[in-house]
Design an enzyme around this catalytic site. Structure first.
Site, short mmCIF file in Angstrom:
data_model
loop_
_atom_site.label_atom_id
_atom_site.label_comp_id
_atom_site.label_asym_id
_atom_site.label_seq_id
_atom_site.Cartn_x
_atom_site.Cartn_y
_atom_site.Cartn_z
N HIS A 51 0.84 -1.21 0.00
CA HIS A 51 0.00 0.00 0.00
C HIS A 51 0.87 1.25 0.00
O HIS A 51 0.98 1.90 1.01
CB HIS A 51 -0.90 -0.01 1.24
CG HIS A 51 -2.08 0.90 1.15
ND1 HIS A 51 -2.07 2.19 1.63
CD2 HIS A 51 -3.31 0.71 0.66
CE1 HIS A 51 -3.25 2.74 1.46
NE2 HIS A 51 -4.03 1.86 0.87
N ILE A 57 1.79 4.67 1.55
CA ILE A 57 0.85 5.48 2.33
C ILE A 57 0.22 4.54 3.36
O ILE A 57 -0.22 3.44 3.01
CB ILE A 57 -0.24 6.09 1.42
CG1 ILE A 57 0.37 7.04 0.40
CG2 ILE A 57 -1.29 6.81 2.26
CD1 ILE A 57 -0.62 7.53 -0.64
N GLY A 60 -5.90 4.08 5.55
CA GLY A 60 -6.83 4.81 6.40
C GLY A 60 -7.42 3.95 7.50
O GLY A 60 -7.66 4.43 8.61
N VAL A 61 -7.66 2.68 7.21
CA VAL A 61 -8.25 1.80 8.22
C VAL A 61 -7.30 1.65 9.42
O VAL A 61 -7.75 1.47 10.55
CB VAL A 61 -8.62 0.43 7.61
CG1 VAL A 61 -7.39 -0.36 7.22
CG2 VAL A 61 -9.52 -0.34 8.54
N GLU A 65 -8.12 2.45 13.35
CA GLU A 65 -7.78 1.54 14.46
C GLU A 65 -6.98 2.26 15.53
O GLU A 65 -7.17 2.02 16.72
CB GLU A 65 -7.02 0.32 13.93
CG GLU A 65 -6.57 -0.65 15.00
CD GLU A 65 -7.69 -1.30 15.81
OE1 GLU A 65 -7.41 -1.79 16.93
OE2 GLU A 65 -8.84 -1.34 15.34
#
Length: 154
Positions: A51, A57, A60-61, A65
């Site tokens: 990623h 990067i 976003g998940v 978390e």
């Protein structure tokens, strides 16, 4: 009362372990109000492997978390605070329930230092609602912000 010098390591409070323990330290804790945790985004972290190759990067998940883990720290610190005041309260478990109006404003890159803040908004039964944000220290930018709800089972 807990002081900043007495703040435990996140691993002492959360059930998460590597690679899912995403927080390095607790920076500040204001009883009944907020907590701020910090973490360093290591360039070799597993999340960068795919990623994205050549332009890593942090997903976003993972930021979400981090927000939930910071809320978990708040709940457990509140339990410790109450125990020191003579009230018996042990937090058994917690879990993510809801994400509202979450926005991603800035990409998180390798070597970024992050500050994750959860500000307590309100409680309904065992559900606690927080305004949470992830700030990129040194860049003066907010990576993500939103409202998150957690269930904390006493």
């Amino acid at each position: 009362m807990l002081t900043t010098t007495a703040l435990p390591h996140p691993a002492e409070l959360l059930p998460h372990r590597h690679p899912m323990l995403l927080l390095d330290t607790i920076q500040t804790y204001t009883p009944g109000e907020s907590v701020t945790a910090a973490t360093f985004v290591h360039p070799e972290t597993i999340f960068f492997e795919g990623h994205f190759p050549g332009e890593p990067i942090l997903p976003g998940v993972i930021l979400v978390e981090m927000m939930f883990q910071t809320c978990g720290l708040f709940g457990r610190l509140e339990g410790l605070q109450n125990a020191q005041a003579g009230e018996v309260r042990q937090i058994k478990s917690g879990r993510a329930i809801k994400i509202d109006t979450l926005t991603f404003n800035e990409p998180v890159l390798p070597n970024d230092h992050l500050l994750i803040t959860a500000v307590f908004s309100h409680k309904l039964l065992n559900f606690s609602v927080f305004n949470a944000r992830v700030d990129i220290a040194g860049r003066g930018r907010t990576a993500a912000r939103g409202t998150v709800t957690v269930l904390i089972n006493p």
